[in-house]
Design an enzyme around this catalytic site. Structure first.
Site, PDB file in Angstrom:
ATOM      1  N   ASP A 113       1.056  -0.890   0.153  1.00  0.00           N
ATOM      2  CA  ASP A 113      -0.132   0.092  -0.333  1.00  0.00           C
ATOM      3  C   ASP A 113       0.765   1.122   0.034  1.00  0.00           C
ATOM      4  O   ASP A 113       2.346   1.467   0.606  1.00  0.00           O
ATOM      5  CB  ASP A 113      -1.101  -0.112   1.543  1.00  0.00           C
ATOM      6  CG  ASP A 113      -2.472   0.743   0.888  1.00  0.00           C
ATOM      7  OD1 ASP A 113      -2.820   1.115  -0.095  1.00  0.00           O
ATOM      8  OD2 ASP A 113      -3.166   0.462   1.559  1.00  0.00           O
ATOM      9  N   ASP A 182      -9.160   3.363  -4.099  1.00  0.00           N
ATOM     10  CA  ASP A 182     -10.272   2.692  -3.115  1.00  0.00           C
ATOM     11  C   ASP A 182     -10.735   3.002  -3.351  1.00  0.00           C
ATOM     12  O   ASP A 182     -12.113   2.604  -2.423  1.00  0.00           O
ATOM     13  CB  ASP A 182      -9.458   3.378  -1.807  1.00  0.00           C
ATOM     14  CG  ASP A 182      -7.855   2.712  -1.096  1.00  0.00           C
ATOM     15  OD1 ASP A 182      -8.309   1.752  -1.209  1.00  0.00           O
ATOM     16  OD2 ASP A 182      -7.731   3.358  -0.235  1.00  0.00           O
TER      17      ASP A 182
END
Length: 361
Positions: A113, A182
């Site tokens: 991430d 996201d």
């Protein structure tokens, strides 16, 4: 799996402490991985190696490893700071701790991430070093991921687009899959995935079905539409299975089984953009051709009245070839599908979709 490490009980702590928290897991990571594998599943782990929390053992030991301007307060984003990968000591630390994690556990997938941008550059001992810090950071990052992906080539590494700026060919050299956004709302995903297709192959783009109402948009979209949109990339799910109805579980199982059949077409086929969702068209459409199969996906955003149905004119078929629509066995000629087109009939309602699967006879 995220939250597996250090004192990670919320977003305010423990980034940088990549040590298994066995008390939290209720046992060793090895036993958890074995239990997952015994069920015929693969095991994935979440990491954010480029970040550091002030409330972490790593920061308490090496506060100078965070990117910062000396004498100024920190600027936080998501309650975290960025490690200075322009520093060779930081790169070596991450090499060692992550190599140990990957070497001693049978991990199949890593989500790498990247949840904040880099600010407050100022770690250089000279003005010139500070000017070079961003470039040196990327060189350090490439050194790190090159080492890890070459040594652990059996693991699928997925990178994060980091708001878009990290979705680049430099990272794709090391990470064959990227998380494009996201924002998993199916309608918001249409322009995201459409735009991504101009630069990156479909096989590189992760696309997930998530819960409704969507956590970012608050929108309620049918499970069928969420599945159709995600099937235009690498299909995945991020859902709480315990909260799903039996009907939803059955539909998801059907989607997964179907995608396994369609995966070569989507991931390896030729893509054709039929309708651009970014041109205020209220709809989107995409086509994939591979060997003897053609997939067409159509999404209508808002319901309309007194408007003619959309006709999709397919691309690059054999005019004299015959194509059977799998859902009902109707046979079309390639010329008919390309020049007369395929008229889309949808019921009333917002956020609806259709998926057409053709097999050439």
């Amino acid at each position: 799996m995220s939250g597996w490490f250090g004192n990670r009980f919320d977003d305010n702590r423990a980034l940088g402490d990549w040590v298994v928290n066995e008390e939290k897991l209720g046992g060793s990571l090895e036993s958890l991985i074995s239990a997952i594998h015994e069920r015929g599943l693969q095991f994935g782990l979440w990491l954010e190696p480029e970040m550091i929390s002030v409330d972490s053992d790593l920061y308490r030991k090496h506060p100078d490893w965070a990117i910062q301007v000396p004498g100024y307060d920190h600027t936080y984003s998501r309650n975290q700071l960025v490690l200075n990968l322009a520093n060779p000591q930081v790169v070596e630390y991450l090499k060692n701790v992550l190599d140990q994690l990957l070497s001693y556990h049978e991990i199949d997938y890593i989500k790498w991430d990247m949840n904040r941008n880099i600010t407050n550059l100022g770690n250089g001992f000279t003005y010139l070093e500070t000017q070079m810090q961003s470039h040196q950071y990327m060189l350090g990052l490439y050194e790190l991921v090159s080492y890890l992906t070459e040594k652990h080539s059996h693991i699928l590494f997925e990178s994060c687009s980091g708001g878009g700026g990290r979705n680049d060919l430099g990272m794709m050299r090391y990470f064959p899959q990227v998380w494009a956004s996201d924002n998993t709302d199916a309608i918001a995903r249409l322009p995201i995935q459409y735009g991504s297709s101009y630069l990156y192959p479909t096989i590189s783009m992760g696309a997930h079905v998530s819960a409704v109402p969507n956590h970012q948009m608050g929108r309620m979209t049918p499970l069928e539409t969420r599945g159709h949109v995600a099937m235009m990339g690498n299909l995945g799910y991020e859902l709480d299975l315990t909260s799903l109805s039996n009907e939803e579980k059955a539909e998801i199982a059907n989607q997964v089984n179907l995608y396994k059949e369609l995966r070569p077409v989507v991931q390896l086929g030729q893509q054709y953009r039929l309708i651009n969702p970014e041109s205020a068209s209220n709809e989107a459409a995409l086509q994939f051709n591979y060997k003897n199969q053609t997939i067409v996906t159509y999404v209508r955003v808002l319901s309309v009245v007194e408007t003619m149905e959309t006709t999709l004119k397919l691309k690059d078929l054999d005019e004299e070839g015959l194509y059977e629509l799998q859902e009902n066995g109707v046979v079309y000629s390639g010329a008919e599908l390309m020049y007369a087109g395929l008229t889309v009939i949808l019921s009333q309602g917002d956020f609806l979709s259709r998926q057409y699967i053709f097999r050439r006879l």
